[in-house]
Scaffold this active site. Structure first.
Site, mmCIF file in Angstrom:
data_model
loop_
_atom_site.group_PDB
_atom_site.id
_atom_site.type_symbol
_atom_site.label_atom_id
_atom_site.label_comp_id
_atom_site.label_asym_id
_atom_site.label_seq_id
_atom_site.Cartn_x
_atom_site.Cartn_y
_atom_site.Cartn_z
ATOM 1 N N HIS A 144 0.828 -1.216 0.000
ATOM 2 C CA HIS A 144 0.000 0.000 0.000
ATOM 3 C C HIS A 144 0.860 1.263 0.000
ATOM 4 C CE1 HIS A 144 -3.934 -1.935 0.267
ATOM 5 N NE2 HIS A 144 -3.305 -2.867 0.972
ATOM 6 N N ALA A 184 -6.456 -14.129 -5.220
ATOM 7 C CA ALA A 184 -5.551 -14.569 -4.157
ATOM 8 C C ALA A 184 -4.485 -13.516 -3.846
ATOM 9 C CB ALA A 184 -4.888 -15.886 -4.542
ATOM 10 N N LEU A 194 -2.285 -12.355 -6.066
ATOM 11 C CA LEU A 194 -1.052 -12.604 -6.826
ATOM 12 C C LEU A 194 -1.095 -11.922 -8.195
ATOM 13 C CD1 LEU A 194 -0.510 -16.391 -5.962
ATOM 14 C CD2 LEU A 194 0.526 -14.394 -4.875
ATOM 15 N N SER A 220 -3.452 -11.744 -10.708
ATOM 16 C CA SER A 220 -3.922 -12.400 -11.927
ATOM 17 C C SER A 220 -4.495 -11.360 -12.889
ATOM 18 C CB SER A 220 -4.998 -13.430 -11.579
ATOM 19 O OG SER A 220 -6.023 -12.825 -10.823
ATOM 20 N N ASP A 243 1.787 -3.796 -9.612
ATOM 21 C CA ASP A 243 1.528 -5.110 -10.206
ATOM 22 C C ASP A 243 1.818 -5.112 -11.704
ATOM 23 O OD1 ASP A 243 0.624 -5.387 -7.657
ATOM 24 O OD2 ASP A 243 -1.495 -5.556 -8.178
HETATM 25 C C1 GLA Z 1 -2.970 -4.382 -4.954
HETATM 26 C C2 GLA Z 1 -2.806 -3.244 -5.945
HETATM 27 C C3 GLA Z 1 -1.386 -2.665 -5.904
HETATM 28 C C4 GLA Z 1 -0.948 -2.359 -4.478
HETATM 29 C C5 GLA Z 1 -1.242 -3.535 -3.551
HETATM 30 C C6 GLA Z 1 -0.973 -3.204 -2.111
HETATM 31 O O1 GLA Z 1 -2.199 -5.465 -5.357
HETATM 32 O O2 GLA Z 1 -3.082 -3.679 -7.256
HETATM 33 O O3 GLA Z 1 -1.305 -1.526 -6.719
HETATM 34 O O4 GLA Z 1 -1.549 -1.183 -4.026
HETATM 35 O O5 GLA Z 1 -2.591 -3.967 -3.662
HETATM 36 O O6 GLA Z 1 0.369 -2.983 -1.915
#
Ligand code: GLA
Length: 397
Positions: free
Chosen positions: A34, A122, A124, A126, A171
């Site tokens: 976050h 989950a 990860l 996806s 991500d």
């Molecule tokens: C999700 C969001 C990311 C990030 C995380 C928490 O995976 O897609 O952008 O904010 O939560 O770190």
């Protein structure tokens, strides 16, 4: 090879001969949770669980997308406008097409066949992997070359504007730019990044609590708004700041009385977590895995108590892991509210770790957890389908 040949056979059964494909990986985040939408630091790794897409151009302006996981096909007409949102899996693909078109990449029609091996919901990524694989396929069909950084930004926009999840860039970025054998230290403000070697003696193990998380709207977006509220209040006394990234713990403590308690706690998580990330990267580089593990423990406590995005099952999974010999660190990974923990386990202890944690977690919750021993992976790659294509053709004759 199994993924590749299944991908080609699946495509052939629906559409005929695929032209090419892409594989985009999911991710685990070692630390820096976050922090991305607060313009801070993150330390994720791309992993060897991916989303696979086979594609070919069409003669008309239709986009036809099939998901093997959902046994579902959607069809849309590309006319330069935003496509219709349906609150289903297909929003991630149609969102990418929409943002590409809005950004001036005129897209010809295409058939896409999607096969995902990353567990859904989950934590990860996806969805990010699907977005990246789809974006690469559509851009190739449109004959456009676009940098990996730009592709990550386009896919983040698709999720923000089309899907309605106000996620950061982590991500999508790591699914594009990950490197096997490494984690990625990313500055989410400047997008400067550095690959940090991941020690070969340590195994990344991901434990799925089997509690599904959802952050399309709701709590995730609320956390983001709470951080913005913190910045707004702090800005009155610290006018130089743009994001929580610019606030030190000392400054936060000095102005604590200006913030409602909940906002203060949200800010404290982000500020302390952000300080941990470069330190964890440095510890990893110097081989001090024990220190990395300690920072992961602090991170989990902060996410649980200050940011309040953990849940009893994640806390239990972390506690079970920490009791186990050969475990350096364990914490929740991703957005939270369910999903997975990430664990750093000595390679020699992995088999026992898996067995014990699975047994104890099942004993306590009645749920059978999926436990994945993961390898780090490269970011998105183009697949030449030639060999798999001839094999599938032979099988079908
Ligand atoms: C999700 C969001 C990311 C990030 C995380 C928490 O995976 O897609 O952008 O904010 O939560 O770190």
């Amino acid at each position: 090879m199994k993924n590749l040949s299944d991908l080609v056979s699946g495509y052939r059964a629906l559409f005929g001969t695929p032209a090419f494909g892409y594989r985009a990986p999911g991710r685990v985040n070692l630390i820096g949770e976050h922090t991305d939408y607060n313009q801070g630091f993150v330390l994720p790794a791309a992993i060897n669980f991916s989303c696979w897409v086979a594609a070919a151009p069409r003669d008309d302006n239709k986009l036809i997308v099939h998901s093997e996981n959902f046994h579902d096909t959607v069809e849309a007409v590309l006319n330069g406008n935003y496509l219709q949102r349906s609150r289903r899996w297909s929003d991630y693909a149609l969102g990418v097409a929409s943002v590409l078109e809005k950004s001036g990449y005129s897209l010809p029609g295409a058939n896409l066949y999607i096969r995902g091996e990353i567990p859904l919901g989950a934590g990860l990524s996806s969805s990010a992997a699907l977005e990246i694989a789809v974006a690469c396929a559509l851009l190739e069909i449109a004959g456009r070359e676009v940098s990996r950084v730009k592709i990550a930004e386009i896919c983040q926009r698709a999720e923000n504007e089309f899907v309605g999840a106000h996620v950061g860039i982590m991500d999508q970025f790591v699914s594009c730019n990950g490197r096997a054998g490494h984690v990625l230290l990313l500055d989410c403000r400047t997008l400067k990044h550095r690959a940090v070697p991941f020690p070969s003696t340590v195994q990344l193990v991901v434990c799925n609590t089997m509690v599904k998380h959802e952050h399309g709207d709701g709590e995730y977006n609320m956390r983001r708004r709470e951080c913005e509220a913190g910045v707004e209040k702090l800005w009155r006394v610290l006018p130089g700041i743009q994001a929580l990234r610019d606030v030190s713990l000392q400054q936060l403590e000095a102005h604590r009385s200006r913030l409602p308690e909940v906002i203060y706690r949200r800010c404290r998580h982000v500020v302390t977590e952000n300080e941990r990330v470069p330190k964890a990267a440095a510890a990893l580089e110097s081989g001090d895995i024990v220190a990395v593990g300690e920072m992961m423990a602090e991170s989990h406590r902060s996410l649980r108590d200050d940011y309040q995005v953990s849940c009893p099952e994640l806390d239990l999974m972390v506690d079970l892991a920490r009791k186990h010999e050969g475990v350096y660190g364990s914490r929740m990974t991703g957005g939270g509210f369910g999903g997975c923990t990430v664990n750093l386990v000595d390679r020699s202890a992995t088999v026992e770790f898996k067995r014990h944690v699975a047994m104890e977690y099942h004993g306590a919750t009645g749920r059978h957890p999926d436990i994945f021993v993961c390898d780090t992976s490269d970011g998105v790659e183009r697949l030449s389908l030639g060999a798999a294509e001839s094999a599938a053709r032979e099988l079908s004759t």
